[in-house]
Design an enzyme around this catalytic site. Structure first.
Site: not given
Length: 470
Positions: A11, A105-106
């Protein structure tokens, strides 16, 4: 479940805001809020400095401004975020063919499937090297969680924030989960959490002690079975390689049926805004708006409307959802509402948070101070291409590259700096100055090609990596 912590969850830390801080030296270490700057805008991401003031994702921008009036408020630059996300995902694919992105983003990674890790030591080494490579290639930080299941890896990465690594050793999972709130588990939102709290269940340990039969009675068969298994730290969901999203949606189930038509309409508007937040978080827009209504008698109705083109404009999606609601009879009461978007597409323009130009009264003059980036308010008579937005990349023929701090009353304030320069000077121009034009984003790292690829440890003799093994 496997017996080694070989599922990794990455993350990126406050991703959008961190990119803006890395791009703009004058904002490093300062409160930065990225999102829609219009009157109905919502926060997409807040930097950790802004979170100290209580600013969080999905918060109305007006509320964020009250809590952190001196923060820098910027429109998102999804072209930049998507480019950096692709660099990060490429690093993850060096580790394994099984990478499951959840957003820009993960992502989850099955390290065992790539032969990158097979035990605790090799998994930790892979996580350490990944974080170093992300910093080298992008200049940003990410938090890593390692565990034997997806649920626990995600919990570990949350504990690792910001800029850390947490590995959950096999055999310690239940003790770790026991004191945590039930909201920690996937699928336990505000409504389910409140329902469990009224039943005297607030922690994962109490969830496990309640027993499967009681949870099925409280939550229904599917949800009750799933939550009981997770309370015992059982999660055998495999990491699924990247696949195209078909829809983005949100829904809420209400403990007490809603009868008031006005309240139903307000709930639909709120769900539409949440749906837009998820849509943007995934870097998508969509053409078809879907409304879901489950009535008092458990009958479920869906209505949809297809627009002329894909959108992520919250006003457009709210209005479409409201029109769909007009065709649904809710007089008997509503127990569930949902808003979704299908017909998804990638964003094709940079200004994705549509900003309705609001007429300003004669006394409503907003300055563009250095510490607080002002909202971009274009003059009505200016052509569309001269609408300068806070955070936008620009270039001046004399002063070079910079970014918009704010605009209004026919003026635009620009700070001239680059990712590699010291904090730059601020200058103000007419919004129609021919020497000022929209610019291209500059790379955060001058030569990312110099960064090394993640080094794969050599598995011990006799180890066989089985793709998809869970």
């Amino acid at each position: 479940m496997r017996n080694a912590p070989t599922i990794l969850h990455l993350d990126m830390d406050a991703f959008f805001a961190s990119v803006e801080q890395a791009s703009k030296p004058s904002l490093r270490g300062k409160a930065v809020v990225v999102g829609g700057l219009g009157p109905r805008g919502v926060v997409a991401t807040a930097s950790y400095e802004a979170r100290v003031f209580g600013v969080n994702s999905a918060m109305p921008m007006a509320q964020a401004r009250r809590r952190a009036p001196n923060a820098a408020y910027l429109v998102p630059r999804f072209t930049v975020y998507r480019s950096i996300s692709e660099q990060v995902m490429a690093l993850l694919r060096e580790l394994s063919p099984l990478v499951e992105p959840l957003s820009l983003d993960e992502a989850f990674v099955d390290l065992e499937a790539g032969g990158t890790a097979w035990d605790e030591e090799s998994a930790r080494l892979a996580g350490v090297r990944l974080r170093a490579d992300i910093r080298a290639v992008t200049g940003l930080t990410g938090s890593v969680g390692l565990a034997a299941s997806k649920m626990l890896a995600k919990i570990a990465s949350e504990q690792a924030k910001p800029d850390g690594l947490v590995l959950i050793e096999p055999g310690t999972e239940r003790a770790l989960l026991a004191p945590m709130t039930v909201r920690t588990l996937p699928g336990v939102g505000p409504a389910t959490g409140d329902h469990l709290r009224r039943a005297g269940i607030t922690t994962v340990e109490e969830l496990a002690e309640a027993g499967e039969d009681e949870l099925v009675r409280l939550l229904g068969k599917a949800h009750g079975h799933a939550l009981y298994a997770m309370a015992l730290a059982h999660d055998d969901r495999p990491v699924v390689a990247e696949r195209e999203a078909k829809s983005v949606s949100v829904e809420d189930t209400y403990d007490v049926d809603i009868h008031d038509r006005l309240r139903v309409g307000l709930e639909v508007q709120r769900l539409a805004d949440r749906c837009v937040g998820r849509l943007r978080g995934a870097g998508l827009s969509g053409r078809t708006i879907v409304l879901k209504v489950r009535r008092y008698d458990f009958s479920t109705l869906t209505r949809s409307e297809t627009l002329r083109g894909p959108t992520d404009d919250p006003a457009v999606i709210r209005e479409a959802a409201a029109r769909l609601l007009e065709a649904v009879d809710t007089t008997g009461g509503v127990r569930l509402l949902g808003v979704g978007v299908t017909g998804l597409a990638d964003y094709t323009q940079e200004d994705l948070f549509a900003q309705a130009a609001q007429p300003h009264s004669a006394g409503a003059v907003e300055a563009a101070p250095v510490a607080a980036v002002a909202e971009a308010v274009p003059e009505p008579e200016e052509p569309a291409e001269r609408h300068w937005r806070a955070g936008q990349d620009v270039r001046h023929t004399e002063y070079g590259p910079g970014w918009v701090q704010g605009s209004g009353l026919g003026r635009v304030t620009v700070r001239f700096e680059t990712p590699q320069s010291p904090p730059g000077r601020v200058r103000t121009f007419s919004v129609g100055d021919p020497a000022l034009e929209a610019g291209e984003p500059l790379p955060l790292v001058l030569d990312p090609g110099l960064a090394h690829s993640p080094t794969r440890p050599t598995p011990p003799s006799g180890h066989i990596a089985v793709p998809g093994a869970g």
